[in-house]
Motif scaffolding. Structure first.
Motif, PDB file in Angstrom:
ATOM      1  N   THR A 155      78.640  41.944  32.253  1.00 58.75           N
ATOM      2  CA  THR A 155      77.570  42.291  32.012  1.00 58.75           C
ATOM      3  C   THR A 155      76.703  42.708  33.166  1.00 58.75           C
ATOM      4  OG1 THR A 155      77.269  40.860  29.990  1.00 58.75           O
ATOM      5  CG2 THR A 155      75.155  41.580  31.025  1.00 58.75           C
ATOM      6  N   GLY A 156      76.110  43.841  33.442  1.00 59.99           N
ATOM      7  CA  GLY A 156      75.582  44.187  34.766  1.00 59.99           C
ATOM      8  C   GLY A 156      74.881  45.646  34.825  1.00 59.99           C
ATOM      9  N   GLN A 157      74.756  46.380  36.050  1.00 59.42           N
ATOM     10  CA  GLN A 157      74.403  47.487  36.310  1.00 59.42           C
ATOM     11  C   GLN A 157      75.430  48.470  36.235  1.00 59.42           C
ATOM     12  OE1 GLN A 157      71.786  47.940  39.675  1.00 59.42           O
ATOM     13  NE2 GLN A 157      71.699  50.269  39.411  1.00 59.42           N
ATOM     14  N   PHE A 158      75.535  49.653  35.405  1.00 65.43           N
ATOM     15  CA  PHE A 158      76.558  50.502  35.532  1.00 65.43           C
ATOM     16  C   PHE A 158      76.128  52.149  35.718  1.00 65.43           C
ATOM     17  CE2 PHE A 158      78.831  47.252  33.107  1.00 65.43           C
ATOM     18  CZ  PHE A 158      80.148  47.373  33.764  1.00 65.43           C
ATOM     19  N   PHE A 159      75.346  52.163  36.519  1.00 63.27           N
ATOM     20  CA  PHE A 159      74.672  53.221  37.013  1.00 63.27           C
ATOM     21  C   PHE A 159      74.174  53.381  38.513  1.00 63.27           C
ATOM     22  CE2 PHE A 159      71.242  51.429  34.914  1.00 63.27           C
ATOM     23  CZ  PHE A 159      70.181  51.302  35.906  1.00 63.27           C
TER      24      PHE A 159
END
Length: 335
Positions: free
Chosen positions: A331-335
């Protein structure tokens, strides 16, 4: 005389008419009073503001909230209920009833028997200083919110220790020395800023170490029996972790270090790990071997299903080869 008779007759007629007038005036006055009373009552009620007293079935629940009535009032500790129509049982021995007219005799004290020596009662383990200050129930010791500044002496059979919401600032190795059965230590919300290296390492049965909401800047060595480590909401940087601190912890399943000051993920992580919470740190990069073995693409790491990296300045999409062995993405930032 004739004149006297006339005067007497006129006087009698006057008295008679006066009595009759008074008799007629009383009912008329009573009728007027009854007629005026409703008007006065109506004027009195017209001066009252009855808007706030309009209690109907529509607004009954707004004015009187009885939803929690049974929860707020527990009558289980009152006297037992008595059914209507029941009678108290008769005494088995009527002679044993006291005689109201008799004078009660003062009971006589019996002298102590001297058949054998009287030994003092043994001092129970509950009389230890920690059990006088805290609450000891079985093998559990509860010291929550007791204004403690250090760990009190614990009974040797202690299995669970709860010392939350105190003012403990330091953990020394001697605080838990000899407690071979201790399984859980919960020190949530204290002022702990220093822990001796051997404070927990020598506890052979320790499974859960709960240390959130303290002032830790480093983690001590942990026993290999540890299953759950919770050190959230502290001040731990990556330099506060020993190199490969978790490699040999083969039973570790829950590692929660969120809301600290970590710069990287503390790899290598044991295969037993199921939950890794590192959100709200300062992690910016990741190695491809952090979770998976980059040389073994057949690896499947089924246990590690919960990885939290949200709240970190890291773009997880930059490391696509780091997750191929995981059952789900972090779970986290993918961009």
């Amino acid at each position: 005389t004739l004149a006297g008779c006339r005067m007497w007759t006129l006087a009698w007629l006057g008295i008679t008419s006066l009595c009759l007038g008074s008799a007629w005036a009383v009912p008329a006055k009573e009728e007027r009073r009854k007629a005026e009373k409703p008007k006065a009552d109506l004027a009195l009620y017209e001066n009252l503001d009855l808007d706030n007293y309009d209690l109907t079935l529509d607004n009954y629940g707004e004015i009187l909230d009885l939803s929690n009535y049974e929860e707020l009032y527990d009558y289980g500790d009152l006297a037992p209920k008595i059914e209507v129509g029941t009678l108290a049982p008769r005494p088995k021995d009527p002679v044993a009833l006291p005689n109201p007219g008799a004078t009660a005799e003062t009971p006589k004290l019996q002298p102590p028997t001297t058949s054998g020596p009287v030994y003092p009662a043994p001092v129970p383990a509950q009389a230890l200083p920690s059990c006088l200050l805290c609450l000891c129930m079985g093998t559990s010791v509860y010291c929550d919110d007791a204004n403690l500044e250090h760990i009190p002496p614990l009974p040797p059979e202690t299995t669970y220790l709860y010392a939350r919401f105190n003012r403990i600032g330091t953990i020394r190795a001697r605080d838990f020395m000899g407690l071979k059965k201790l399984k859980r230590i919960d020190l949530t919300s204290n002022f702990i800023s220093w822990v001796d290296v051997d404070a927990f390492r020598l506890l052979p049965s320790l499974q859960e170490l709960i240390l959130p909401q303290n002032r830790l800047t480093a983690l001590p060595e942990l026993p290999r029996s540890i299953i759950r480590l919770d050190a959230r909401l502290n001040r731990i940087p990556s330099t506060g972790l020993q190199p490969e601190a978790f490699r040999e912890l083969k039973q570790l399943q829950f590692l929660h270090l969120s809301d600290n000051q970590l710069d990287y993920i503390p790899a290598p992580l044991p295969e037993s790990l199921r939950s890794l919470h590192l959100q709200n740190n300062n992690i910016q990069t990741m190695h491809e071997d952090t979770f998976c073995d980059s040389q073994d693409h057949s690896q499947i790491r089924r246990a590690l299903e919960d990885i939290r990296l949200d709240g970190n300045p890291i773009n997880l999409s930059l490391f696509p080869n780091a997750y191929f062995c995981l059952p789900r993405l972090p779970t986290g930032q993918f961009f």
